[in-house]
Motif scaffolding. Structure first.
Motif, PDB file in Angstrom:
ATOM      1  N   ASN A   1      43.109 -26.532  11.301  1.00  0.00           N
ATOM      2  CA  ASN A   1      42.483 -27.391  12.320  1.00  0.00           C
ATOM      3  C   ASN A   1      41.439 -26.622  13.122  1.00  0.00           C
ATOM      4  O   ASN A   1      40.366 -27.152  13.456  1.00  0.00           O
ATOM      5  CB  ASN A   1      43.550 -27.962  13.244  1.00  0.00           C
ATOM      6  CG  ASN A   1      44.472 -28.945  12.536  1.00  0.00           C
ATOM      7  OD1 ASN A   1      44.100 -29.549  11.534  1.00  0.00           O
ATOM      8  ND2 ASN A   1      45.678 -29.101  13.051  1.00  0.00           N
TER       9      ASN A   1
ATOM     10  N   ASN B   1      38.368 -26.255  11.053  1.00  0.00           N
ATOM     11  CA  ASN B   1      37.633 -27.524  11.010  1.00  0.00           C
ATOM     12  C   ASN B   1      36.850 -27.755  12.298  1.00  0.00           C
ATOM     13  O   ASN B   1      35.714 -28.245  12.271  1.00  0.00           O
ATOM     14  CB  ASN B   1      38.597 -28.680  10.757  1.00  0.00           C
ATOM     15  CG  ASN B   1      39.183 -28.658   9.363  1.00  0.00           C
ATOM     16  OD1 ASN B   1      38.576 -28.118   8.437  1.00  0.00           O
ATOM     17  ND2 ASN B   1      40.359 -29.230   9.202  1.00  0.00           N
ATOM     18  N   ARG B   2      37.459 -27.392  13.441  1.00  0.00           N
ATOM     19  CA  ARG B   2      36.746 -27.553  14.712  1.00  0.00           C
ATOM     20  C   ARG B   2      35.540 -26.622  14.780  1.00  0.00           C
ATOM     21  O   ARG B   2      34.473 -27.005  15.277  1.00  0.00           O
ATOM     22  CB  ARG B   2      37.696 -27.286  15.881  1.00  0.00           C
ATOM     23  CG  ARG B   2      38.748 -28.372  16.081  1.00  0.00           C
ATOM     24  CD  ARG B   2      39.387 -28.261  17.461  1.00  0.00           C
ATOM     25  NE  ARG B   2      40.056 -26.982  17.647  1.00  0.00           N
ATOM     26  CZ  ARG B   2      41.336 -26.747  17.345  1.00  0.00           C
ATOM     27  NH1 ARG B   2      42.070 -27.712  16.817  1.00  0.00           N
ATOM     28  NH2 ARG B   2      41.874 -25.568  17.556  1.00  0.00           N
TER      29      ARG B   2
ATOM     30  N   ASN C   1      33.800 -25.448  12.218  1.00  0.00           N
ATOM     31  CA  ASN C   1      32.778 -25.979  11.318  1.00  0.00           C
ATOM     32  C   ASN C   1      32.088 -27.195  11.928  1.00  0.00           C
ATOM     33  O   ASN C   1      30.865 -27.352  11.822  1.00  0.00           O
ATOM     34  CB  ASN C   1      33.401 -26.350   9.975  1.00  0.00           C
ATOM     35  CG  ASN C   1      33.866 -25.138   9.198  1.00  0.00           C
ATOM     36  OD1 ASN C   1      33.309 -24.058   9.357  1.00  0.00           O
ATOM     37  ND2 ASN C   1      34.874 -25.305   8.360  1.00  0.00           N
ATOM     38  N   ALA C   2      32.887 -28.062  12.582  1.00  0.00           N
ATOM     39  CA  ALA C   2      32.286 -29.241  13.214  1.00  0.00           C
ATOM     40  C   ALA C   2      31.340 -28.831  14.337  1.00  0.00           C
ATOM     41  O   ALA C   2      30.254 -29.402  14.500  1.00  0.00           O
ATOM     42  CB  ALA C   2      33.387 -30.158  13.740  1.00  0.00           C
TER      43      ALA C   2
ATOM     44  N   ARG D   1      28.128 -27.506  12.875  1.00  0.00           N
ATOM     45  CA  ARG D   1      27.274 -28.588  12.362  1.00  0.00           C
ATOM     46  C   ARG D   1      26.632 -29.370  13.522  1.00  0.00           C
ATOM     47  O   ARG D   1      25.457 -29.763  13.431  1.00  0.00           O
ATOM     48  CB  ARG D   1      28.097 -29.521  11.481  1.00  0.00           C
ATOM     49  CG  ARG D   1      28.572 -28.863  10.189  1.00  0.00           C
ATOM     50  CD  ARG D   1      29.336 -29.817   9.296  1.00  0.00           C
ATOM     51  NE  ARG D   1      29.807 -29.163   8.095  1.00  0.00           N
ATOM     52  CZ  ARG D   1      29.081 -28.987   7.005  1.00  0.00           C
ATOM     53  NH1 ARG D   1      27.850 -29.445   6.964  1.00  0.00           N
ATOM     54  NH2 ARG D   1      29.578 -28.378   5.947  1.00  0.00           N
ATOM     55  N   GLU D   2      27.396 -29.593  14.596  1.00  0.00           N
ATOM     56  CA  GLU D   2      26.812 -30.273  15.754  1.00  0.00           C
ATOM     57  C   GLU D   2      25.704 -29.428  16.380  1.00  0.00           C
ATOM     58  O   GLU D   2      24.674 -29.960  16.810  1.00  0.00           O
ATOM     59  CB  GLU D   2      27.907 -30.561  16.784  1.00  0.00           C
ATOM     60  CG  GLU D   2      28.897 -31.633  16.337  1.00  0.00           C
ATOM     61  CD  GLU D   2      29.994 -31.856  17.360  1.00  0.00           C
ATOM     62  OE1 GLU D   2      29.971 -31.130  18.389  1.00  0.00           O
ATOM     63  OE2 GLU D   2      30.845 -32.729  17.143  1.00  0.00           O
TER      64      GLU D   2
END
Length: 330
Positions: A172, A175-176, A178-179, A182-183
């Protein structure tokens, strides 16, 4: 009674005869023992053995087999991961004897070596490096297995790391991250696009203003040129410059009134707009031009007097002082 005994003997003889034959399937090897001792290895086909004396000790699969090993270990930063290692292996056809007699549980042996190699390699790497270098780990597992299992008659065809599953909390967090990356990239691209649009809009507006100013300048230049030509024409018929300028202004005044009246939907009102307005405007303009000329002449005479006073030669009491021609004594 004798016939029954004969039938029984024939029946058992037939069973013994049938038990003497056996078949071996393709990609399979059969181990034959005689009185518990290794006798021979039989390959695919129909074979004969001595009943009761010889027996089939076992069958060896010569096909490529796959063993999936799931290992839980930790990385260099103490992150626990589960890895699935798929080992593809087969029995070497020339070493069926070693595979059957030297190693009883090949799957357990292979699993032990996989555990040993993976738990020696993964703790040296960070989690990101485990994903990037999984092929290197697979090669190390294959090399170690080949060195160990060849002795037992097994050939390691390939080793594949088919899955790397970190702890759910770590997953998790990744994933945060990577997010967020990307943002961040999206925000940078959007900001760059907005900057490009603003710069392009500013350039377009600057170009528009430049062309607009150039158009206004050209328009005024042409108006001035037309006025000069109009004044020249009026001068030729005996009308001086002041009267000609006043006449042109009055003419433009009435042209403006005519243009306003031509548009029935216009709410514009020009003041003053009475018939006397043109005459008053003409008189006022003539008077203004006359006053302006008088003021200009007065200023010009005042400037000339100051220049004369500045260059006037002063008188000296000392007669011995001899002035040079053209010398200015300050």
């Amino acid at each position: 009674m004798g016939n029954v005994f004969l039938y029984v003997v024939l029946f058992f003889a037939l069973l013994l005869l049938l038990s003497s034959f056996f078949t071996v399937k393709q990609q399979t090897a059969v181990i034959v023992e005689r009185f518990g001792k290794f006798l021979s290895i039989r390959q695919a086909g129909l074979h004969l053995k001595i009943p009761i004396i010889d027996k089939i000790a076992g069958r060896i699969n010569l096909k490529i087999q796959q063993l999936d090993v799931i290992i839980e270990t930790k990385t260099k930063e103490n992150v626990f991961v589960k890895m699935k290692v798929s080992v593809q292996f087969k029995v070497i056809q020339d070493k069926v004897f070693e595979a059957f007699y030297k190693l009883e549980y090949p799957h357990d042996q292979i699993t032990s070596y996989v555990f040993d190699v993976v738990r020696a390699e993964v703790p040296k790497l960070k989690l990101d490096d485990v994903f990037e270098r999984k092929d290197d780990i697979a090669i190390a597992v294959k090399r170690e297995l080949n060195e160990a299992m060849t002795t037992y008659g097994y050939d390691i065809i390939n080793t594949l790391i088919t899955d790397i599953d970190p702890d759910i909390q770590v997953k998790n967090a990744m994933n945060r991250i990577n997010a967020a990356d990307r943002e961040k990239s999206a925000a940078e691209y959007e900001a760059e696009a907005l900057r490009i649009r603003i710069v392009a809009k500013a350039k377009a507006e600057a170009e528009s203003k430049r062309l607009q100013g150039q158009g206004i300048a050209d328009q005024r230049r042409e108006i001035a040129r037309g006025l000069v030509e109009s004044v020249d024409i009026l001068n030729k018929v005996g009308i001086n410059s002041q009267e000609a300028s006043a006449l042109i202004v009055v003419t433009q005044h009435y042209d403006t009134l005519q243009a306003i009246g031509a548009d029935t939907n216009s709410n514009l009102i020009l003041l003053p707009n009475s018939p006397q307005a043109g005459s008053d405007m003409l008189n006022n303009m003539v008077a203004s031009f006359t006053a302006s000329n008088q003021i200009g002449e007065s200023i010009k005479r005042g400037n000339q007097n100051r220049e004369n006073q500045k260059h006037k030669k002063p008188k000296h009491d000392n007669p011995s002082h001899e002035e040079l021609p053209g010398e200015i004594i300050e």
